[in-house]
Motif scaffolding. Structure first.
Motif, PDB file in Angstrom:
ATOM      1  N   HIS A 125       0.732  -0.960   0.038  1.00 13.63           N
ATOM      2  CA  HIS A 125      -0.060   0.194   0.100  1.00 13.63           C
ATOM      3  C   HIS A 125       0.405   1.235  -0.208  1.00 13.63           C
ATOM      4  O   HIS A 125       0.211   2.363  -0.217  1.00 13.63           O
ATOM      5  CB  HIS A 125      -0.738  -0.414   1.143  1.00 13.63           C
ATOM      6  CG  HIS A 125      -0.686  -0.081   3.114  1.00 13.63           C
ATOM      7  ND1 HIS A 125      -0.402  -0.911   3.432  1.00 13.63           N
ATOM      8  CD2 HIS A 125       0.385   0.827   3.126  1.00 13.63           C
ATOM      9  CE1 HIS A 125      -0.225  -0.539   4.841  1.00 13.63           C
ATOM     10  NE2 HIS A 125       0.464   0.302   4.499  1.00 13.63           N
ATOM     11  N   GLN A 184       3.855   4.107  -0.760  1.00 14.62           N
ATOM     12  CA  GLN A 184       4.508   4.640  -1.948  1.00 14.62           C
ATOM     13  C   GLN A 184       5.515   4.959  -2.125  1.00 14.62           C
ATOM     14  O   GLN A 184       6.823   4.899  -1.106  1.00 14.62           O
ATOM     15  CB  GLN A 184       3.679   6.225  -2.513  1.00 14.62           C
ATOM     16  CG  GLN A 184       2.697   5.922  -3.118  1.00 14.62           C
ATOM     17  CD  GLN A 184       1.765   5.442  -1.739  1.00 14.62           C
ATOM     18  OE1 GLN A 184       1.771   6.069  -1.137  1.00 14.62           O
ATOM     19  NE2 GLN A 184       0.357   4.645  -2.443  1.00 14.62           N
ATOM     20  N   HIS A 210       2.681 -10.258  11.694  1.00 15.03           N
ATOM     21  CA  HIS A 210       1.950 -11.321  11.822  1.00 15.03           C
ATOM     22  C   HIS A 210       1.568 -11.108  10.334  1.00 15.03           C
ATOM     23  O   HIS A 210       0.439 -10.573  10.602  1.00 15.03           O
ATOM     24  CB  HIS A 210       0.793 -11.260  13.106  1.00 15.03           C
ATOM     25  CG  HIS A 210       0.893 -11.223  14.210  1.00 15.03           C
ATOM     26  ND1 HIS A 210      -0.060 -11.473  15.422  1.00 15.03           N
ATOM     27  CD2 HIS A 210       2.205 -11.472  15.364  1.00 15.03           C
ATOM     28  CE1 HIS A 210       0.712 -11.906  16.096  1.00 15.03           C
ATOM     29  NE2 HIS A 210       2.036 -10.527  16.433  1.00 15.03           N
ATOM     30  N   PRO A 237       0.086 -14.484   7.313  1.00 18.86           N
ATOM     31  CA  PRO A 237      -0.077 -15.866   6.872  1.00 18.86           C
ATOM     32  C   PRO A 237       0.825 -15.975   5.649  1.00 18.86           C
ATOM     33  O   PRO A 237       1.061 -17.311   5.758  1.00 18.86           O
ATOM     34  CB  PRO A 237      -1.545 -16.452   6.551  1.00 18.86           C
ATOM     35  CG  PRO A 237      -2.460 -15.253   6.657  1.00 18.86           C
ATOM     36  CD  PRO A 237      -1.562 -13.885   7.336  1.00 18.86           C
ATOM     37  N   THR A 261      -2.914 -17.866  11.141  1.00 18.17           N
ATOM     38  CA  THR A 261      -4.299 -19.079  10.309  1.00 18.17           C
ATOM     39  C   THR A 261      -4.474 -17.724   9.438  1.00 18.17           C
ATOM     40  O   THR A 261      -4.906 -16.939   9.902  1.00 18.17           O
ATOM     41  CB  THR A 261      -5.586 -19.051  11.750  1.00 18.17           C
ATOM     42  OG1 THR A 261      -5.680 -17.763  12.242  1.00 18.17           O
ATOM     43  CG2 THR A 261      -4.989 -20.352  12.324  1.00 18.17           C
ATOM     44  N   GLN A 281      -3.626  -9.729  -1.712  1.00 13.93           N
ATOM     45  CA  GLN A 281      -4.359 -10.395  -1.047  1.00 13.93           C
ATOM     46  C   GLN A 281      -4.801 -11.828  -1.793  1.00 13.93           C
ATOM     47  O   GLN A 281      -5.394 -11.436  -2.624  1.00 13.93           O
ATOM     48  CB  GLN A 281      -5.306 -10.476   0.031  1.00 13.93           C
ATOM     49  CG  GLN A 281      -5.158  -9.487   0.684  1.00 13.93           C
ATOM     50  CD  GLN A 281      -6.362  -9.819   2.050  1.00 13.93           C
ATOM     51  OE1 GLN A 281      -6.993 -10.491   1.934  1.00 13.93           O
ATOM     52  NE2 GLN A 281      -6.227  -8.784   2.860  1.00 13.93           N
ATOM     53  N   GLY A 283      -0.934   8.135  -4.420  1.00 14.22           N
ATOM     54  CA  GLY A 283      -0.798   7.214  -5.025  1.00 14.22           C
ATOM     55  C   GLY A 283      -0.960   6.637  -5.959  1.00 14.22           C
ATOM     56  O   GLY A 283      -0.405   5.322  -7.437  1.00 14.22           O
TER      57      GLY A 283
HETATM   58  P1  PGD Z   1      -4.102  -5.975   1.075  1.00 14.63           P
HETATM   59  O1  PGD Z   1      -2.754  -6.733   0.368  1.00 14.63           O
HETATM   60  O2  PGD Z   1      -5.214  -5.798   2.284  1.00 14.63           O
HETATM   61  O3  PGD Z   1      -3.211  -4.381   1.501  1.00 14.63           O
HETATM   62  O4  PGD Z   1      -3.572  -2.025   1.664  1.00 14.63           O
HETATM   63  P2  PGD Z   1      -3.531  -3.236   2.701  1.00 14.63           P
HETATM   64  O5  PGD Z   1      -2.136  -3.206   3.489  1.00 14.63           O
HETATM   65  O6  PGD Z   1      -4.701  -2.888   3.273  1.00 14.63           O
HETATM   66  O7  PGD Z   1      -2.873  -6.110   2.791  1.00 14.63           O
HETATM   67  C1  PGD Z   1      -3.424  -7.524   3.935  1.00 14.63           C
HETATM   68  C2  PGD Z   1      -2.462  -8.070   5.003  1.00 14.63           C
HETATM   69  O8  PGD Z   1      -3.722  -8.792   5.450  1.00 14.63           O
HETATM   70  C3  PGD Z   1      -2.121  -9.380   3.669  1.00 14.63           C
HETATM   71  O9  PGD Z   1      -1.085  -9.298   3.688  1.00 14.63           O
HETATM   72  C4  PGD Z   1      -2.657 -10.428   4.289  1.00 14.63           C
HETATM   73  O10 PGD Z   1      -1.953 -12.288   4.289  1.00 14.63           O
HETATM   74  C5  PGD Z   1      -3.059  -9.811   5.697  1.00 14.63           C
HETATM   75  N1  PGD Z   1      -3.536 -11.047   6.606  1.00 14.63           N
HETATM   76  C6  PGD Z   1      -5.507 -11.730   5.897  1.00 14.63           C
HETATM   77  N2  PGD Z   1      -6.405 -11.880   7.353  1.00 14.63           N
HETATM   78  C7  PGD Z   1      -5.006 -11.779   8.189  1.00 14.63           C
HETATM   79  C8  PGD Z   1      -5.344 -11.898   9.186  1.00 14.63           C
HETATM   80  O11 PGD Z   1      -5.801 -12.987   9.985  1.00 14.63           O
HETATM   81  N3  PGD Z   1      -4.213 -12.200  10.777  1.00 14.63           N
HETATM   82  C9  PGD Z   1      -2.901 -11.294  10.015  1.00 14.63           C
HETATM   83  N4  PGD Z   1      -1.484 -11.249  11.122  1.00 14.63           N
HETATM   84  N5  PGD Z   1      -2.965 -10.582   8.835  1.00 14.63           N
HETATM   85  C10 PGD Z   1      -4.000 -10.999   7.901  1.00 14.63           C
HETATM   86  C11 PGD Z   1      -4.236  -1.179   0.413  1.00 14.63           C
HETATM   87  C12 PGD Z   1      -3.979   0.115   0.600  1.00 14.63           C
HETATM   88  O12 PGD Z   1      -3.476   0.956  -0.651  1.00 14.63           O
HETATM   89  C13 PGD Z   1      -5.190   0.841   0.299  1.00 14.63           C
HETATM   90  S1  PGD Z   1      -6.763   0.588   1.069  1.00 14.63           S
HETATM   91  C14 PGD Z   1      -6.086   1.833  -0.768  1.00 14.63           C
HETATM   92  S2  PGD Z   1      -7.072   2.008  -1.247  1.00 14.63           S
HETATM   93  C15 PGD Z   1      -4.764   1.902  -1.407  1.00 14.63           C
HETATM   94  N6  PGD Z   1      -4.778   2.364  -3.257  1.00 14.63           N
HETATM   95  C16 PGD Z   1      -3.576   2.262  -3.921  1.00 14.63           C
HETATM   96  C17 PGD Z   1      -3.769   2.596  -4.506  1.00 14.63           C
HETATM   97  O13 PGD Z   1      -5.054   3.572  -5.394  1.00 14.63           O
HETATM   98  N7  PGD Z   1      -2.453   3.138  -5.589  1.00 14.63           N
HETATM   99  C18 PGD Z   1      -1.493   2.713  -4.966  1.00 14.63           C
HETATM  100  N8  PGD Z   1       0.030   3.764  -5.676  1.00 14.63           N
HETATM  101  N9  PGD Z   1      -1.155   2.576  -3.897  1.00 14.63           N
HETATM  102  C19 PGD Z   1      -2.327   2.280  -3.564  1.00 14.63           C
HETATM  103  N10 PGD Z   1      -1.788   1.748  -2.277  1.00 14.63           N
HETATM  104  C20 PGD Z   1      -3.267   1.353  -1.046  1.00 14.63           C
END
Ligand code: PGD
Length: 771
Positions: free
Chosen positions: A426, A428, A446, A448, A464, A637, A740
């Protein structure tokens, strides 16, 4: 063995997990979902994927030399340790940092979407745990809505209502004649909503709009920001020039006397200030359609005709969330409100202003009872950063920064704790992020999976996946609370975040306040029954926990009917004023003006973005990259999942290139290109498409960052993560939001041997005895 079905929820859709012999064999969409998302296709193969973290891991250098040995984060092997060792090392380190520098030395902002289950909500679990230890430095606002969350309360007195009480789709579709979409209503984003979606309804509403003959006008560099089945006039503007287009529409309304003076006088303050600016009274530059054409490349005559049409019928002006995720992102939603105010239709069904239709599923949905949530306790540390200022905080401790009229100071963070998010997705300018992440003494993650954030940590604890635990998921914008009984056994030694924190809390002497003596099922029962009791007080009777758990899905009553945004204000602005200083729409905000920010003055303005096709920099990097949210997964994800992988081109993230730009560079469909600027580079697989405008390339976020040389902070990402290219600058001194969406780049065909993708395998592991 019989196949069993287990109800479950994900941010991209409710489903039944089909389990046989303890293994997940299929994922079946919730039967009542009329338009399930294909993103469900990522789940099945990810559950036992080789990128799962098998047991607690410690970076070799941190284990050998202790905290602070940061030099080779992201480029060293990991040493597997037992849970007992991992818990002992981490609890001792937390104690050391908190005793030496206080709880504010722990950064627990931990931004991220994690999973849909509300009890195992990773961020809430982390915050509750850290609050038991005295608190943490937190983050405010989101990467989704960094700029609008700060500017719109000054203008409209609210940010939330634009989402929670947005005019509902049926009221909109049956009254609107014309929807002018800045940034579109892309269906791909409506597949998703935080907490889960049981019915994907936006496609049906848009089809309904098509059947009723609603006209759509799309201002976007990308054609499929509105679905092809609508009748759309596509204006492929220069990215980042929406505000000049809106100002020009305003100019036509004013000069032709088409603006609603009575509405502006009764419901707004400060229109005269904007009017002077639009007419160019002080700066000598009228913001007329010819001026807007010179910036946006949209013909002046088109803008004139559109302004007249907008004034002649019931018109909704919509602005997508992506427009405020850009430099000066405050201006597009503010000017969108001002334009809608000039049309005088705010508060009428199907007219006025809409924000984020098509950005997630919830905008335009009715309201239901929100799901039960885990209490996070009280954070006794009063330090925070705007969420997207992460690298600044790590690189500039003790230095001042501006935020919403205040001057704040970046804290000295010693320990970064991430649970349920992926900054390598997420954030930049990943080269700069890596420089920042080299600073803290300890980083804990933490997850998975072996995400890049996990690979840059010192202590990695395997969580998990959601299918491996018991939970419930839902949101206040969805009619269904979904029971999520455990479907499969935890992978290898992975454990629930809750149990990890419970053990750490107990080692640190705060076990009881953290757990309150409950295990997972006791918490679920407790949270549900508490919630059921509160709803019963409102006269609504819901099933007991046992009944809910057996049924799997709880269809919820609505808490209200259809909404029309700001209808009460329109009906009586004295009795239902906005929560702004004037009680009215602040087209000019004396508060914002009083902050004295040159990059966000007292009324909406056009300010050149740091990078756009009109910048001098475009002579070196002539293509404007749109780094938007992906179609085939949620953020980063399950990028290893089948559906996400099916869209890759020779294993790389697809980049869409206009045919003329491709031809000019000798690039064809299916080629791999190096996308580069002076911040970084990545490989991506070409899809030649007329659906992006000339001069624009589109590469979605979410490919797992995979540096060719992990020891080099600015190494090329061989997989296609666009955040190696984006710039790390706040939207303005007001909101400091994520910008971003846009960056200037160039592309060239990659003719050398393709480097292998390494990030879909675990990092090097160094086994040692006795740990
Ligand atoms: P995810 O990939 O959803 O991205 O950024 P965000 O950090 O939310 O990351 C979630 C992580 O949680 C994953 O690694 C997943 O494996 C882990 N996870 C899932 N379940 C669990 C759990 O139960 N426990 C633990 N410990 N981990 C878990 C999203 C963000 O990115 C957002 S919301 C937006 S809108 C932005 N959008 C842009 C964009 O438009 N352009 C650019 N260049 N960059 C952006 N970044 C932003």
């Amino acid at each position: 063995m019989p196949r069993e079905l287990r109800s479950h929820n994900s941010h991209w859709g409710a489903f039944n997990a089909e389990v046989m012999d303890g293994a997940l064999v299929a994922v079946r969409p919730y039967p009542l979902d009329p338009d399930p998302s294909p993103i469900l296709g990522n789940i099945r193969d990810s559950v036992r994927h080789r990128t799962r973290v098998a047991q607690p891991m410690v970076r070799a250098g941190w284990l050998d030399r202790g905290p602070g040995a940061s030099g080779r984060r992201g480029a060293e092997p990991f040493v597997p340790v037992s849970w007992a060792t991992g818990t002992a090392l981490l609890s001792a380190e937390l104690r050391r940092v908190i005793d030496t520098d206080g709880p504010e030395a722990v950064y627990g902002g931990s931004y991220g979407w994690a999973s849909a289950g509300r009890f195992h909500h990773a961020q809430s679990q982390l915050h509750r745990f850290l609050n038991c230890l005295g608190g943490y430095t937190r983050s405010v606002n989101t990467y989704s809505l960094g700029a609008s969350a700060v500017i719109l309360p000054h203008v409209l007195g609210t940010h939330e209502e634009l989402t929670y009480r947005a005019t509902t789709w049926p009221a909109l579709v049956s009254n609107t004649q014309l929807i002018v979409c800045f940034g579109g209503i892309p269906l791909k984003n409506t597949a998703v909503d935080s907490g889960g979606v049981s019915r994907h309804h936006v496609r049906a509403h848009l089809r309904d709009a098509a059947d009723r003959g609603v006209e759509f006008v799309l201002f976007s560099p990308v054609r499929d920001d509105l679905p092809e089945f609508l009748s759309v006039r596509w204006h492929a503007l220069v990215p980042g020039t929406d505000v000049p287009v809106m100002l020009a529409l305003a100019h036509v309304l004013i000069t032709e006397g088409l603006h609603d003076r009575a509405f502006l006088a009764r419901y707004c303050v400060g229109f005269e200030r904007l009017e002077r600016y639009v007419l160019g009274v002080d700066d000598g530059q009228p913001k007329n359609p010819e001026w807007a054409e010179s910036l946006s490349e949209i013909p002046a005559q088109t803008l004139r005709a559109l302004a007249r049409r907008m004034a002649a019928c019931r018109t909704l002006v919509t602005v997508s969330w992506s427009l405020q995720r850009a430099d000066h992102g405050e201006q597009a939603p503010w000017m969108g409100v001002a334009l809608a105010a000039m049309l005088g239709q705010i508060g009428l069904p199907g007219g006025g202003f809409g924000f984020g239709y098509g950005s997630v599923q919830r905008v335009g949905a009715p309201l239901y009872f929100g799901p039960p949530a885990l209490p996070q306790g009280r954070n006794r540390v009063n330090r925070f950063i705007p969420v997207a200022r992460l690298s600044d905080m790590l690189l500039h401790p003790g230095e001042p920064f501006d935020y919403d009229g205040r001057t704040l100071t970046y804290p000295h963070v010693r320990l970064v704790y991430w649970c349920g998010g992926n900054p390598f997705h997420h954030h930049q300018d990943l080269g700069r992020l890596r420089a920042g992440l080299a600073r803290p003494e300890t980083i804990v993650v933490h997850d998975p999976f072996w995400t890049s954030m996990a690979r840059h940590a010192d202590i990695v604890l395997p969580s998990t996946m959601t299918l491996e635990r018991n939970d419930f998921g839902g949101s206040a914008h969805d009619p269904c609370l979904v029971a999520m009984p455990q479907a499969v056994q935890p992978y290898a030694q992975s454990r629930n975040d809750y149990d990890i924190f419970a053990d750490l809390a107990s080692a640190l002497g705060v076990g009881e306040p953290f757990t309150e003596g409950r295990d997972e099922m006791a918490w679920l029962r407790h949270l549900y029954e508490d919630w059921r009791g509160a709803i019963a007080e409102q006269g609504v009777s819901l099933p007991t926990f046992e009944e809910f758990w057996r049924a799997g899905y709880l269809e919820m009553p609505r808490t209200g009917g259809e909404f029309v945004l700001f209808d009460a204000f329109r009906a009586d602005p004295e009795r239902a004023p906005l929560r702004t200083p004037s009680g009215r729409i602040e087209i000019f905000s004396a508060t914002v003006d009083g902050f004295g920010y040159d990059d966000c003055p007292g009324h909406p303005v056009w300010r050149e973005p740091a990078e756009w096709l009109g910048s001098a920099r475009a002579t070196r990097f002539p293509l404007l990259l749109i780094a938007n949210n992906p179609r085939t997964r949620l953020h980063s994800q399950l990028d290893m999942g089948e559906y996400s992988q099916s869209a890759k081109v020779r294993g790389r993230e697809p980049i869409r290139v206009h045919p003329a730009d491709a031809a000019a560079r000798g690039v064809a469909d299916g080629d791999v290109v190096r996308v580069y600027n002076d911040r970084g580079s990545c490989l991506a697989g070409v899809v030649v498409s007329p659906d992006v405008r000339r001069g624009v390339v589109q590469l979605s976020t979410g490919a797992w960052y995979d540096p060719l040389d992990p020891a080099d902070e600015r190494s090329m990402c061989v997989h296609g993560n666009p955040n190696v290219l984006t710039f790390d600058k706040g939207t303005s001194r007001l909101a400091q939001g994520c910008a971003g969406q846009h960056a200037l780049v160039e592309i060239e065909r990659w003719d050398r041997a393709l480097p292998p993708i390494k990030v879909l395998d675990p990092p090097p592991i160094e086994r040692r005895d006795g740990l």
